[in-house]
Design a protein around this motif. Sequence first.
Motif, mmCIF file in Angstrom:
data_model
loop_
_atom_site.group_PDB
_atom_site.id
_atom_site.type_symbol
_atom_site.label_atom_id
_atom_site.label_comp_id
_atom_site.label_asym_id
_atom_site.label_seq_id
_atom_site.Cartn_x
_atom_site.Cartn_y
_atom_site.Cartn_z
ATOM 1 N N VAL A 42 51.058 14.436 54.024
ATOM 2 C CA VAL A 42 50.101 13.494 53.601
ATOM 3 C C VAL A 42 49.838 12.869 54.745
ATOM 4 O O VAL A 42 48.645 12.879 54.995
ATOM 5 C CB VAL A 42 51.218 12.088 52.933
ATOM 6 C CG1 VAL A 42 50.580 10.915 53.387
ATOM 7 C CG2 VAL A 42 52.229 12.795 51.768
ATOM 8 N N ARG A 43 50.307 12.442 56.036
ATOM 9 C CA ARG A 43 49.708 12.277 57.872
ATOM 10 C C ARG A 43 48.060 12.947 57.641
ATOM 11 O O ARG A 43 47.338 12.044 58.289
ATOM 12 C CB ARG A 43 50.741 12.448 58.293
ATOM 13 C CG ARG A 43 50.033 12.080 60.622
ATOM 14 C CD ARG A 43 51.220 12.075 60.484
ATOM 15 N NE ARG A 43 51.527 13.195 61.481
ATOM 16 C CZ ARG A 43 53.291 13.093 60.748
ATOM 17 N NH1 ARG A 43 53.401 12.254 61.137
ATOM 18 N NH2 ARG A 43 54.316 14.548 60.979
ATOM 19 N N SER A 44 48.605 14.176 57.543
ATOM 20 C CA SER A 44 47.178 15.008 57.766
ATOM 21 C C SER A 44 45.785 15.023 56.985
ATOM 22 O O SER A 44 45.021 14.891 57.143
ATOM 23 C CB SER A 44 47.445 16.978 57.608
ATOM 24 O OG SER A 44 48.119 17.044 58.499
ATOM 25 N N LEU A 45 46.273 14.541 55.359
ATOM 26 C CA LEU A 45 45.496 13.923 54.371
ATOM 27 C C LEU A 45 44.829 12.785 54.663
ATOM 28 O O LEU A 45 43.394 12.800 54.639
ATOM 29 C CB LEU A 45 45.863 13.757 53.437
ATOM 30 C CG LEU A 45 46.474 15.449 53.041
ATOM 31 C CD1 LEU A 45 47.615 15.637 51.549
ATOM 32 C CD2 LEU A 45 44.815 15.940 52.814
ATOM 33 N N VAL A 46 45.221 12.095 55.437
ATOM 34 C CA VAL A 46 44.944 10.521 56.313
ATOM 35 C C VAL A 46 44.424 10.797 56.807
ATOM 36 O O VAL A 46 43.541 9.746 56.915
ATOM 37 C CB VAL A 46 46.377 9.398 55.756
ATOM 38 C CG1 VAL A 46 45.975 7.915 56.391
ATOM 39 C CG2 VAL A 46 47.109 9.295 54.319
ATOM 40 N N MET A 47 44.747 11.363 58.042
ATOM 41 C CA MET A 47 44.371 10.819 58.981
ATOM 42 C C MET A 47 42.354 11.947 58.572
ATOM 43 O O MET A 47 41.306 11.693 59.122
ATOM 44 C CB MET A 47 44.521 12.018 59.814
ATOM 45 C CG MET A 47 45.713 11.696 60.702
ATOM 46 S SD MET A 47 46.960 12.528 61.722
ATOM 47 C CE MET A 47 45.064 12.103 63.415
ATOM 48 N N ARG A 48 42.116 13.112 57.993
ATOM 49 C CA ARG A 48 41.305 13.684 57.396
ATOM 50 C C ARG A 48 40.632 12.606 57.201
ATOM 51 O O ARG A 48 39.429 12.632 57.265
ATOM 52 C CB ARG A 48 41.682 15.388 56.921
ATOM 53 C CG ARG A 48 40.602 15.602 56.882
ATOM 54 C CD ARG A 48 40.710 17.365 55.839
ATOM 55 N NE ARG A 48 40.924 16.649 54.737
ATOM 56 C CZ ARG A 48 41.780 17.977 53.897
ATOM 57 N NH1 ARG A 48 42.382 18.505 54.301
ATOM 58 N NH2 ARG A 48 42.579 16.959 52.570
ATOM 59 N N THR A 49 40.650 12.334 55.764
ATOM 60 C CA THR A 49 40.232 11.564 54.489
ATOM 61 C C THR A 49 39.661 10.459 55.352
ATOM 62 O O THR A 49 38.370 9.769 55.562
ATOM 63 C CB THR A 49 40.750 11.059 53.600
ATOM 64 O OG1 THR A 49 41.903 12.113 53.027
ATOM 65 C CG2 THR A 49 40.186 10.104 52.818
ATOM 66 N N LEU A 50 40.317 9.431 56.566
ATOM 67 C CA LEU A 50 39.358 8.321 57.215
ATOM 68 C C LEU A 50 38.866 9.132 58.476
ATOM 69 O O LEU A 50 38.914 7.918 59.279
ATOM 70 C CB LEU A 50 40.364 6.911 57.046
ATOM 71 C CG LEU A 50 41.296 7.234 55.779
ATOM 72 C CD1 LEU A 50 42.355 5.844 56.295
ATOM 73 C CD2 LEU A 50 40.553 6.020 55.185
ATOM 74 N N LYS A 51 39.526 10.186 59.174
ATOM 75 C CA LYS A 51 38.234 10.097 59.905
ATOM 76 C C LYS A 51 39.155 9.813 61.236
ATOM 77 O O LYS A 51 38.325 9.091 61.748
ATOM 78 C CB LYS A 51 37.087 10.314 59.974
ATOM 79 C CG LYS A 51 36.096 11.155 59.235
ATOM 80 C CD LYS A 51 34.441 10.825 59.022
ATOM 81 C CE LYS A 51 33.803 11.437 58.512
ATOM 82 N NZ LYS A 51 34.289 11.544 56.757
#
Length: 164
Positions: free
Chosen positions: A146-155
């Motif tokens: 989830v952390r990786s997805l959020v960081m990637r999505t929000l750059k």
Amino acid sequence: MNKEVTATFGVDIDHLHAMGAVDPYSKQSLDLYASGKLVSNERLYFTLWGCSELNQSLFEPKTRICMMGEPAETAYFIINGSALGVQGGRIYRLGPGSVIGLAEGIGGLGYAMTVVTVGAVQVRVIPMHSINVTLQTMSAGLRGIVRSLVMRTLKLKEPPPLLK
């Protein structure tokens, strides 16, 4: 500065309806879901469309769903209709299957864009307090995903405090 449409996203619900999925709870729809004929974004759409744990809401045409920078305390999953997301000089066309504010809410941030409906828009409402409770009990491995997805999505370069 002229604003141009930067991106468009939407699941082709007319295609789903043509295959017989007009009610997520009907036998024909459930058989279609089990058949393996749906692609991944159609399967995800179908699952959230029929999710009885999420409340449903309707926004009238030309209604602001969220404002850029406001705390993302609620996320929205578009079931039907379309909206425009405005982020600086960028415009996004959001259709069925689009999710508004989920990554920002998980990250404890404000909405990344202002979203206004074009016509009537039917949504599933995702309360962020429920997601945040789930995150606290989630295994470290899933929290990392989830952390990786959020960081990637929000750059993001650093994880938001809630996900550290």
